[in-house]
Design an enzyme around this catalytic site. Structure first.
Site, PDB file in Angstrom:
ATOM      1  N   ILE A  12      31.787  42.174  38.727  1.00  0.00           N
ATOM      2  CA  ILE A  12      31.778  42.351  40.183  1.00  0.00           C
ATOM      3  C   ILE A  12      30.405  42.831  40.647  1.00  0.00           C
ATOM      4  O   ILE A  12      29.899  42.407  41.689  1.00  0.00           O
ATOM      5  CB  ILE A  12      32.890  43.312  40.622  1.00  0.00           C
ATOM      6  CG1 ILE A  12      34.253  42.756  40.192  1.00  0.00           C
ATOM      7  CG2 ILE A  12      32.866  43.531  42.135  1.00  0.00           C
ATOM      8  CD1 ILE A  12      35.407  43.709  40.384  1.00  0.00           C
ATOM      9  N   ASN A  31      24.066  49.967  31.232  1.00  0.00           N
ATOM     10  CA  ASN A  31      23.792  50.180  29.805  1.00  0.00           C
ATOM     11  C   ASN A  31      24.135  48.956  28.961  1.00  0.00           C
ATOM     12  O   ASN A  31      23.967  48.974  27.738  1.00  0.00           O
ATOM     13  CB  ASN A  31      24.517  51.417  29.280  1.00  0.00           C
ATOM     14  CG  ASN A  31      26.028  51.312  29.360  1.00  0.00           C
ATOM     15  OD1 ASN A  31      26.593  50.236  29.584  1.00  0.00           O
ATOM     16  ND2 ASN A  31      26.702  52.441  29.169  1.00  0.00           N
ATOM     17  N   PHE A  72      29.695  50.520  40.339  1.00  0.00           N
ATOM     18  CA  PHE A  72      30.641  49.678  39.605  1.00  0.00           C
ATOM     19  C   PHE A  72      30.718  50.063  38.128  1.00  0.00           C
ATOM     20  O   PHE A  72      31.405  49.374  37.362  1.00  0.00           O
ATOM     21  CB  PHE A  72      30.209  48.205  39.680  1.00  0.00           C
ATOM     22  CG  PHE A  72      30.126  47.643  41.067  1.00  0.00           C
ATOM     23  CD1 PHE A  72      31.243  47.137  41.699  1.00  0.00           C
ATOM     24  CD2 PHE A  72      28.907  47.602  41.740  1.00  0.00           C
ATOM     25  CE1 PHE A  72      31.159  46.600  42.981  1.00  0.00           C
ATOM     26  CE2 PHE A  72      28.811  47.061  43.009  1.00  0.00           C
ATOM     27  CZ  PHE A  72      29.940  46.559  43.638  1.00  0.00           C
ATOM     28  N   ALA A  73      30.003  51.106  37.725  1.00  0.00           N
ATOM     29  CA  ALA A  73      29.807  51.391  36.296  1.00  0.00           C
ATOM     30  C   ALA A  73      30.947  52.208  35.709  1.00  0.00           C
ATOM     31  O   ALA A  73      30.762  53.344  35.285  1.00  0.00           O
ATOM     32  CB  ALA A  73      28.471  52.101  36.098  1.00  0.00           C
ATOM     33  N   THR A 116      40.250  51.131  42.680  1.00  0.00           N
ATOM     34  CA  THR A 116      41.217  50.216  42.097  1.00  0.00           C
ATOM     35  C   THR A 116      42.612  50.419  42.669  1.00  0.00           C
ATOM     36  O   THR A 116      42.966  51.534  43.089  1.00  0.00           O
ATOM     37  CB  THR A 116      41.288  50.423  40.567  1.00  0.00           C
ATOM     38  OG1 THR A 116      42.358  49.646  40.030  1.00  0.00           O
ATOM     39  CG2 THR A 116      41.545  51.877  40.217  1.00  0.00           C
ATOM     40  N   TYR A 140      43.067  55.552  33.417  1.00  0.00           N
ATOM     41  CA  TYR A 140      42.123  54.770  34.218  1.00  0.00           C
ATOM     42  C   TYR A 140      42.337  55.016  35.703  1.00  0.00           C
ATOM     43  O   TYR A 140      41.404  55.365  36.437  1.00  0.00           O
ATOM     44  CB  TYR A 140      42.267  53.286  33.902  1.00  0.00           C
ATOM     45  CG  TYR A 140      41.549  52.388  34.887  1.00  0.00           C
ATOM     46  CD1 TYR A 140      40.179  52.511  35.101  1.00  0.00           C
ATOM     47  CD2 TYR A 140      42.247  51.427  35.616  1.00  0.00           C
ATOM     48  CE1 TYR A 140      39.518  51.694  36.009  1.00  0.00           C
ATOM     49  CE2 TYR A 140      41.585  50.605  36.520  1.00  0.00           C
ATOM     50  CZ  TYR A 140      40.233  50.742  36.720  1.00  0.00           C
ATOM     51  OH  TYR A 140      39.587  49.945  37.624  1.00  0.00           O
ATOM     52  N   PHE A 168      42.385  44.654  43.971  1.00  0.00           N
ATOM     53  CA  PHE A 168      43.465  44.207  43.119  1.00  0.00           C
ATOM     54  C   PHE A 168      42.911  43.289  42.025  1.00  0.00           C
ATOM     55  O   PHE A 168      42.058  43.706  41.267  1.00  0.00           O
ATOM     56  CB  PHE A 168      44.554  43.585  44.005  1.00  0.00           C
ATOM     57  CG  PHE A 168      45.258  44.656  44.815  1.00  0.00           C
ATOM     58  CD1 PHE A 168      46.594  44.938  44.600  1.00  0.00           C
ATOM     59  CD2 PHE A 168      44.572  45.430  45.750  1.00  0.00           C
ATOM     60  CE1 PHE A 168      47.236  45.950  45.306  1.00  0.00           C
ATOM     61  CE2 PHE A 168      45.197  46.443  46.460  1.00  0.00           C
ATOM     62  CZ  PHE A 168      46.540  46.694  46.235  1.00  0.00           C
ATOM     63  N   ASN A 169      43.302  42.058  41.925  1.00  0.00           N
ATOM     64  CA  ASN A 169      42.895  41.208  40.804  1.00  0.00           C
ATOM     65  C   ASN A 169      41.678  40.369  41.185  1.00  0.00           C
ATOM     66  O   ASN A 169      41.812  39.313  41.805  1.00  0.00           O
ATOM     67  CB  ASN A 169      44.056  40.307  40.383  1.00  0.00           C
ATOM     68  CG  ASN A 169      45.203  41.100  39.788  1.00  0.00           C
ATOM     69  OD1 ASN A 169      45.752  41.978  40.444  1.00  0.00           O
ATOM     70  ND2 ASN A 169      45.560  40.816  38.566  1.00  0.00           N
ATOM     71  N   ARG A 220      51.109  38.960  41.648  1.00  0.00           N
ATOM     72  CA  ARG A 220      49.913  39.754  41.884  1.00  0.00           C
ATOM     73  C   ARG A 220      49.070  39.121  42.990  1.00  0.00           C
ATOM     74  O   ARG A 220      49.208  37.938  43.312  1.00  0.00           O
ATOM     75  CB  ARG A 220      49.074  39.870  40.599  1.00  0.00           C
ATOM     76  CG  ARG A 220      49.762  40.622  39.475  1.00  0.00           C
ATOM     77  CD  ARG A 220      49.937  42.096  39.803  1.00  0.00           C
ATOM     78  NE  ARG A 220      50.538  42.848  38.707  1.00  0.00           N
ATOM     79  CZ  ARG A 220      51.837  43.099  38.584  1.00  0.00           C
ATOM     80  NH1 ARG A 220      52.692  42.631  39.507  1.00  0.00           N
ATOM     81  NH2 ARG A 220      52.303  43.795  37.581  1.00  0.00           N
TER      82      ARG A 220
END
Length: 323
Positions: A12, A31, A72-73, A116, A140, A168-169, A220
């Site tokens: 993403i 990284n 986003f990491a 999320t 998570y 979502f997905n 989903r």
């Protein structure tokens, strides 16, 4: 403006970088444990390093006039988070705290956080809104929820503005065909199906056929990765202009698709039939998870441009191009 994208070499993150360049200068910190440098354009300033490394963050914030940070990491595998929770709390929470500390020290006050739907846990409603209780059921989801709470506390103590995007997905690939979804191991449904249809997997495993859904398989909400990227940038622009501050938004298509339906669309796009093996339900899998994106639509005018078939078509082009 100059933007720091943490995790910008990931799936993403790289698509968001793709949308940012041209209008903004971009610095990427990654990284490369799950990211890939080949996903980055040549004009991106790339720093290889860890999110929780205060020295490299000092270097970036000193050398570059960073206006905002996109984050986003994170580690993002639910099963792994259950097996190794300290990894998730260490990176997703602990390293993020270091990043936030360095932002405050260097006067960087705008933060776009990739969160999320896992923060909702198992919701009572089939359509999820931001007002619903946030009760994550795995490390998570809890690690992401913890950061959301930290952001709220920081904004009360400092001149600090943020937007949380719960999605979502994510699926699909960039329209150019140059970048797409590349995970190792791959855990997402659409790339798994497409890899099978390309002969890279023997079969597709479907977990549960007795859910309370029209065809018995889980439903989903799938959203194109470029739609997600554009939402992050839209949120940043609104934050920069001062039209919003400290908001939480869901991102989804608002329409659910079952596992069987997704397999069928993949077969249609690829022109091939899949070998499917059906098994028992997985613990903790809700029957239906669909997002309401009404809030971000009302406040920012965002709406997704891609439907399921277009998502799968873009992913198919990407995966075929990697053979």
């Amino acid at each position: 403006m100059k933007i720091l994208v943490c995790g910008g070499a990931g799936y993403i993150g790289s698509h968001t970088v793709k949308e940012l360049i041209g209008n903004h200068e971009v610095v990427v910190l990654d990284n490369l444990t799950t990211g890939n440098s080949f996903l980055l354009d040549s004009e991106v300033i790339f720093e290889e390093g860890n999110l929780g490394d205060g020295a490299i963050l000092d270097k970036i914030f000193t050398e570059h006039a960073i206006d905002a940070v996109f984050h986003f990491a994170a580690n993002s595998l639910v099963g792994e988070s259950v097996r190794d929770p300290l990894k998730y709390y260490g990176n997703n929470v602990g390293a993020t705290i270091v990043l936030l500390q360095k932002m405050i020290e260097h006067g960087v006050d705008k933060f776009i956080f990739s969160s999320t739907a896992a923060t909702y846990g198992i919701p009572d409603s089939k359509i999820i809104t931001e007002e619903m209780p946030s009760t994550p059921i795995n490390p998570y989801g809890r690690s992401k929820r913890m950061v959301e709470e930290i952001l709220a506390d920081i904004s009360r103590a400092h001149q600090f503005k943020y937007v949380v995007l719960r999605y979502f997905n994510a699926a699909g690939a960039h329209a150019s065909g140059e970048i797409g979804e590349s995970h190792d191991p791959e855990t997402h449904l659409i790339p798994i199906i497409l890899q099978h249809l390309l002969g890279q997997r023997e079969n597709i495993a479907v977990f549960g056929t007795d859910y309370d859904t029209p065809d018995g398989t889980c439903i989903r909400d799938y959203i194109h990765v470029t739609d997600l990227a554009k939402a992050h940038i839209l949120a940043y622009e609104a934050l920069r202009k001062g039209s919003i501050s400290n908001e939480v938004f869901n991102l989804g298509n608002g329409t659910g698709h079952s596992v069987k339906e997704v397999i069928g669309v993949c077969e249609k796009v690829a022109g091939k039939s899949a070998r499917v093996e059906y098994g028992e339900r997985r613990e903790g899998d809700p029957a239906i998870l669909v997002a309401s994106s009404g809030k971000i639509g009302r406040l920012l005018g965002w709406k997704p441009d891609y439907g399921l078939e277009e998502i799968i078509e873009s992913a198919w082009i990407w995966h075929k191009g990697r053979i």
